[in-house]
Design a protein around this motif. Structure first.
Motif, PDB file in Angstrom:
ATOM      1  N   ASP A 128     -24.120  -8.421  18.777  1.00  0.00           N
ATOM      2  CA  ASP A 128     -23.512  -9.610  18.966  1.00  0.00           C
ATOM      3  C   ASP A 128     -22.320  -9.411  17.998  1.00  0.00           C
ATOM      4  O   ASP A 128     -21.158  -9.911  18.202  1.00  0.00           O
ATOM      5  N   LEU A 129     -22.103  -8.548  17.062  1.00  0.00           N
ATOM      6  CA  LEU A 129     -21.382  -8.666  15.716  1.00  0.00           C
ATOM      7  C   LEU A 129     -21.629  -7.072  15.247  1.00  0.00           C
ATOM      8  O   LEU A 129     -22.718  -6.962  14.958  1.00  0.00           O
ATOM      9  N   ILE A 130     -20.409  -6.557  14.879  1.00  0.00           N
ATOM     10  CA  ILE A 130     -20.338  -5.211  14.340  1.00  0.00           C
ATOM     11  C   ILE A 130     -19.376  -5.349  13.114  1.00  0.00           C
ATOM     12  O   ILE A 130     -18.345  -5.612  13.241  1.00  0.00           O
ATOM     13  N   ASP A 201     -22.435 -19.261  17.798  1.00  0.00           N
ATOM     14  CA  ASP A 201     -22.022 -18.643  19.134  1.00  0.00           C
ATOM     15  C   ASP A 201     -23.094 -18.021  20.003  1.00  0.00           C
ATOM     16  O   ASP A 201     -22.953 -17.980  21.339  1.00  0.00           O
ATOM     17  N   ILE A 202     -24.160 -17.833  19.384  1.00  0.00           N
ATOM     18  CA  ILE A 202     -25.157 -17.217  20.366  1.00  0.00           C
ATOM     19  C   ILE A 202     -25.667 -18.011  21.419  1.00  0.00           C
ATOM     20  O   ILE A 202     -25.715 -17.816  22.629  1.00  0.00           O
ATOM     21  N   GLN A 203     -25.731 -19.466  21.112  1.00  0.00           N
ATOM     22  CA  GLN A 203     -26.370 -20.257  22.088  1.00  0.00           C
ATOM     23  C   GLN A 203     -27.236 -19.772  23.149  1.00  0.00           C
ATOM     24  O   GLN A 203     -28.355 -19.557  22.836  1.00  0.00           O
ATOM     25  N   ASN A 204     -26.857 -19.875  24.411  1.00  0.00           N
ATOM     26  CA  ASN A 204     -27.723 -19.309  25.448  1.00  0.00           C
ATOM     27  C   ASN A 204     -27.356 -17.851  25.855  1.00  0.00           C
ATOM     28  O   ASN A 204     -27.748 -17.418  27.098  1.00  0.00           O
ATOM     29  N   LYS A 205     -26.635 -17.214  25.186  1.00  0.00           N
ATOM     30  CA  LYS A 205     -26.105 -15.826  25.390  1.00  0.00           C
ATOM     31  C   LYS A 205     -27.187 -14.941  25.758  1.00  0.00           C
ATOM     32  O   LYS A 205     -27.871 -14.589  24.732  1.00  0.00           O
ATOM     33  N   PRO A 206     -27.395 -14.210  26.849  1.00  0.00           N
ATOM     34  CA  PRO A 206     -28.376 -13.271  27.194  1.00  0.00           C
ATOM     35  C   PRO A 206     -28.232 -11.981  26.174  1.00  0.00           C
ATOM     36  O   PRO A 206     -26.844 -11.931  25.827  1.00  0.00           O
ATOM     37  N   LEU A 207     -29.140 -11.243  25.820  1.00  0.00           N
ATOM     38  CA  LEU A 207     -28.626 -10.093  25.005  1.00  0.00           C
ATOM     39  C   LEU A 207     -28.134  -8.969  25.890  1.00  0.00           C
ATOM     40  O   LEU A 207     -28.690  -8.733  27.014  1.00  0.00           O
TER      41      LEU A 207
END
Ligand code: T5A
Ligand code: NA
Length: 212
Positions: A128-130, A201-207
């Motif tokens: 999700d972040l680098i 920001d993750i909320q319901n974002k799928p991996l």
């Protein structure tokens, strides 16, 4: 109700940029702030594959360059079930080096192209972040001499840095460059704040899947 998943946060950068120091600090800080968080380092040297990689890095063992590249990748893949379990349980993973180190180091060798190097890691859990800890070779040199492990020489490290810059052009990934010449404390504050934004920001974002 299923809770939200954890975030996959990767730390990358040249040798001695402070990845391990910041990885440990970030996990501690996230825990203090009430998040569940774990640290994972690649290469993860405790498995059979990891021990083989470690003996290669310590120059106890010689392995063919393609073969060792695939072992580094296999060392990530063997941890994917555990990573997915933790992320889906809501645990944030802070990962010290990932596929980007894999590609940057091998592609710095002669006769390896970036595209070949990426293939074995296609489909890994997508970060999700680098966080790219950027440090010039001159500044890295001030942090002590290179050790005796494989790859620890400045001409090779310069090529590695160029490969990282190529990988960072990929706008489908969330790269964030951090000036790693700052103090450990200042860096930590900056990294913690960027990580907390990502968690929000993750909320319901799928991996996602890497490079797919
Ligand atoms: N590799 C890895 C591959 O070829 N393919 C792959 O797929 C993967 C995953 C081992 C090698 O394997 C290669 C890359 C590597 O060559 P490693 O075990 O992660 O990888 O490497 P290490 O040698 O353990 O780690 P680094 O040398 O990269 O160091 P770090 O983690 O960036 O830095 P850190 O935190 O250990 O700090 C280094 C020193 O600097 C000081 C610290 O106190 C320490 O002494 N320091 C600072 N000093 C001043 N200011 C700051 N802000 C500082 N932060 C840290
Ligand atoms: Na390290």
């Amino acid at each position: 109700m299923a809770g939200r998943r954890g975030a996959l946060i990767v730390l990358e950068g040249v040798d001695r940029a402070g990845k391990s120091t910041q990885g440990r600090r970030l996990v501690e800080a996230l825990r203090v702030a009430g998040h569940r968080a774990d640290l994972l380092c690649f290469p993860e040297r405790t498995t059979e594959i990891g021990r083989l990689i470690s003996s290669y890095l310590e120059k106890e063992k010689n392995l063919e360059d393609h073969a060792v590249h695939l072992l580094f990748s296999a060392n990530r893949w063997e941890h994917v079930p555990l990573m997915k379990d933790k992320l889906h349980q809501g645990i944030t993973l802070v990962v010290d080096r990932y596929a980007f180190s894999g590609v940057a180091f091998t592609s710095a060798k002669q006769n390896f192209c970036l595209d070949w190097c990426k293939q074995p890691d296609v489909g890994l859990p997508k970060p999700d972040l680098i966080l790219f800890l950027e440090l010039s070779p001159e500044e890295a040199a001030v942090r002590g001499n290179f050790g005796s492990e494989r790859y620890e020489n400045s001409s090779f490290q310069k090529k590695v840095l160029q490969s990282f810059y190529h990988l960072m052009k990929d706008k489908t990934l969330n790269w964030k460059t951090i000036d790693a010449s700052k103090s450990i404390e200042d860096l930590h504050r900056e990294i913690k704040s960027v990580a907390e934004e990502t968690l929000k920001d993750i909320q319901n974002k799928p991996l996602g899947e890497l490079w797919k």
